[in-house]
Write a protein that holds these residues in place. Structure first.
Motif, PDB file in Angstrom:
ATOM      1  N   THR A  93       2.520  -0.367   5.672  1.00  0.00           N
ATOM      2  CA  THR A  93       2.230  -0.223   4.236  1.00  0.00           C
ATOM      3  C   THR A  93       1.508   1.093   3.971  1.00  0.00           C
ATOM      4  N   HIS A  94       0.553   1.454   4.841  1.00  0.00           N
ATOM      5  CA  HIS A  94      -0.161   2.722   4.681  1.00  0.00           C
ATOM      6  C   HIS A  94       0.802   3.900   4.848  1.00  0.00           C
ATOM      7  N   LEU A  95       1.716   3.824   5.800  1.00  0.00           N
ATOM      8  CA  LEU A  95       2.682   4.910   5.997  1.00  0.00           C
ATOM      9  C   LEU A  95       3.599   5.087   4.788  1.00  0.00           C
ATOM     10  N   LYS A  96       3.878   4.019   4.065  1.00  0.00           N
ATOM     11  CA  LYS A  96       4.733   4.094   2.878  1.00  0.00           C
ATOM     12  C   LYS A  96       3.982   4.593   1.644  1.00  0.00           C
ATOM     13  N   SER A  97       2.658   4.633   1.724  1.00  0.00           N
ATOM     14  CA  SER A  97       1.817   5.004   0.582  1.00  0.00           C
ATOM     15  C   SER A  97       1.825   6.522   0.348  1.00  0.00           C
ATOM     16  N   PRO A  98       1.246   6.968  -0.778  1.00  0.00           N
ATOM     17  CA  PRO A  98       1.143   8.416  -1.043  1.00  0.00           C
ATOM     18  C   PRO A  98       0.356   9.185   0.027  1.00  0.00           C
ATOM     19  N   ASP A  99      -0.457   8.502   0.838  1.00  0.00           N
ATOM     20  CA  ASP A  99      -1.165   9.184   1.930  1.00  0.00           C
ATOM     21  C   ASP A  99      -0.194   9.780   2.944  1.00  0.00           C
ATOM     22  N   PHE A 100       0.975   9.160   3.083  1.00  0.00           N
ATOM     23  CA  PHE A 100       1.961   9.634   4.058  1.00  0.00           C
ATOM     24  C   PHE A 100       3.302   9.910   3.377  1.00  0.00           C
ATOM     25  N   PHE A 101       4.266   8.990   3.491  1.00  0.00           N
ATOM     26  CA  PHE A 101       5.623   9.257   3.026  1.00  0.00           C
ATOM     27  C   PHE A 101       5.808   9.142   1.518  1.00  0.00           C
ATOM     28  N   ASP A 102       4.966   8.383   0.839  1.00  0.00           N
ATOM     29  CA  ASP A 102       5.058   8.212  -0.609  1.00  0.00           C
ATOM     30  C   ASP A 102       6.458   7.731  -1.015  1.00  0.00           C
ATOM     31  N   VAL A 103       6.829   6.541  -0.543  1.00  0.00           N
ATOM     32  CA  VAL A 103       8.189   6.041  -0.741  1.00  0.00           C
ATOM     33  C   VAL A 103       8.569   5.823  -2.203  1.00  0.00           C
ATOM     34  N   GLU A 104       7.594   5.690  -3.074  1.00  0.00           N
ATOM     35  CA  GLU A 104       7.933   5.557  -4.494  1.00  0.00           C
ATOM     36  C   GLU A 104       8.623   6.822  -5.013  1.00  0.00           C
ATOM     37  N   LYS A 105       8.268   7.964  -4.461  1.00  0.00           N
ATOM     38  CA  LYS A 105       8.863   9.245  -4.873  1.00  0.00           C
ATOM     39  C   LYS A 105       9.857   9.804  -3.857  1.00  0.00           C
ATOM     40  N   HIS A 106       9.662   9.488  -2.577  1.00  0.00           N
ATOM     41  CA  HIS A 106      10.463  10.096  -1.507  1.00  0.00           C
ATOM     42  C   HIS A 106      10.846   9.018  -0.496  1.00  0.00           C
ATOM     43  N   ASN A 107      11.937   8.315  -0.756  1.00  0.00           N
ATOM     44  CA  ASN A 107      12.275   7.170   0.087  1.00  0.00           C
ATOM     45  C   ASN A 107      13.254   7.483   1.213  1.00  0.00           C
ATOM     46  N   GLU A 108      13.596   8.775   1.394  1.00  0.00           N
ATOM     47  CA  GLU A 108      14.571   9.128   2.414  1.00  0.00           C
ATOM     48  C   GLU A 108      14.121  10.348   3.206  1.00  0.00           C
ATOM     49  N   ILE A 109      14.337  10.300   4.494  1.00  0.00           N
ATOM     50  CA  ILE A 109      14.201  11.460   5.372  1.00  0.00           C
ATOM     51  C   ILE A 109      15.619  11.936   5.635  1.00  0.00           C
ATOM     52  N   ARG A 110      15.811  13.263   5.648  1.00  0.00           N
ATOM     53  CA  ARG A 110      17.172  13.801   5.792  1.00  0.00           C
ATOM     54  C   ARG A 110      17.161  14.983   6.742  1.00  0.00           C
ATOM     55  N   PHE A 111      18.117  14.996   7.653  1.00  0.00           N
ATOM     56  CA  PHE A 111      18.329  16.135   8.549  1.00  0.00           C
ATOM     57  C   PHE A 111      19.785  16.541   8.438  1.00  0.00           C
ATOM     58  N   VAL A 112      20.029  17.802   8.096  1.00  0.00           N
ATOM     59  CA  VAL A 112      21.387  18.328   8.003  1.00  0.00           C
ATOM     60  C   VAL A 112      21.511  19.460   9.017  1.00  0.00           C
ATOM     61  N   ALA A 113      22.366  19.234  10.006  1.00  0.00           N
ATOM     62  CA  ALA A 113      22.537  20.222  11.076  1.00  0.00           C
ATOM     63  C   ALA A 113      23.523  21.298  10.652  1.00  0.00           C
ATOM     64  N   ASN A 114      23.190  22.528  11.025  1.00  0.00           N
ATOM     65  CA  ASN A 114      24.070  23.644  10.693  1.00  0.00           C
ATOM     66  C   ASN A 114      24.531  24.427  11.922  1.00  0.00           C
ATOM     67  N   ARG A 115      24.027  24.039  13.118  1.00  0.00           N
ATOM     68  CA  ARG A 115      24.466  24.728  14.342  1.00  0.00           C
ATOM     69  C   ARG A 115      24.265  23.813  15.539  1.00  0.00           C
ATOM     70  N   TYR A 116      25.242  23.817  16.435  1.00  0.00           N
ATOM     71  CA  TYR A 116      25.243  23.007  17.655  1.00  0.00           C
ATOM     72  C   TYR A 116      25.434  23.993  18.796  1.00  0.00           C
ATOM     73  N   GLU A 117      24.426  24.136  19.609  1.00  0.00           N
ATOM     74  CA  GLU A 117      24.406  25.180  20.632  1.00  0.00           C
ATOM     75  C   GLU A 117      24.481  24.572  22.030  1.00  0.00           C
ATOM     76  N   HIS A 118      25.456  24.995  22.815  1.00  0.00           N
ATOM     77  CA  HIS A 118      25.571  24.517  24.193  1.00  0.00           C
ATOM     78  C   HIS A 118      24.523  25.219  25.056  1.00  0.00           C
ATOM     79  N   VAL A 119      23.755  24.450  25.826  1.00  0.00           N
ATOM     80  CA  VAL A 119      22.723  24.998  26.707  1.00  0.00           C
ATOM     81  C   VAL A 119      23.265  25.074  28.129  1.00  0.00           C
ATOM     82  N   SER A 120      23.636  23.920  28.684  1.00  0.00           N
ATOM     83  CA  SER A 120      24.292  23.862  29.994  1.00  0.00           C
ATOM     84  C   SER A 120      24.723  22.433  30.262  1.00  0.00           C
TER      85      SER A 120
END
Length: 179
Positions: free
Chosen positions: A69-96
């Motif tokens: 509940t604390h993590l969902k509050s304005p102290d952290f994620f503020d789910v009332e205003k920001h209910n989604e985390i999003r990652f959009v990848a733009n490059r995939y790099e081969h290492v080995s």
């Protein structure tokens, strides 16, 4: 050749994070509801055109209702205003070998920052039901404060309650979609 679309198999995937508590132990949390879609030029996952990951912040679980509940509050994620985390990848790099780096933009609250995660391709197989599946282990680190998650408290001895570094870990299985 048309790109290959992949979607997450949520039953065989998990997304978690770890953070230091009181700087002496680590607390693990999960997102129960998340989505991943990927487009690849072929089935080999040697290149990726696009990867989009979203997590429903309301589905956060640290196995402690009061903390969640604390993590969902304005102290952290503020789910009332920001209910989604999003990652959009733009490059995939081969290492080995089966090691890659996935570069993209991570958005938490109203902050977007470039982030790179390590990806290990576990393999691509056809399951007993004829579905083509690709498996991955994903690891990364971010600073929570860089994303506006700045709440903290200090103990009597001067230790912080919540660490800044968040370790990210995911075990992901993607399913090839018919076009």
């Amino acid at each position: 050749m048309a790109p290959t679309k992949w979607v997450v198999d949520p039953i065989h995937s998990e997304v978690q994070f770890k953070v230091k508590h009181l700087m002496i132990t680590t607390v693990t949390g999960y997102f129960r509801n998340f989505n991943i879609e990927a487009l690849t030029p072929d089935e080999a996952f040697t290149n990726v055109e696009r990867v989009v990951f979203t997590a429903d912040v309301n589905s956060i679980s640290t196995n402690n209702e009061q903390r969640d509940t604390h993590l969902k509050s304005p102290d952290f994620f503020d789910v009332e205003k920001h209910n989604e985390i999003r990652f959009v990848a733009n490059r995939y790099e081969h290492v080995s070998g089966s090691q890659y780096k996935l570069h993209g933009d991570l958005s938490i609250r109203d902050v977007s920052k470039p982030v790179t995660v390590k990806v290990e391709l576990g393999g691509i197989v056809i399951d007993p039901y004829g579905q083509t599946k690709a498996g991955f282990t994903v690891d990364g680190k971010i600073s929570r404060k860089e994303f506006g998650l700045t709440w903290n408290a200090v103990t009597e001895a001067g230790s912080v309650v919540v660490g800044d570094e968040i370790r990210l870990h995911a075990e992901v299985q993607l399913v090839k979609q018919s076009v």
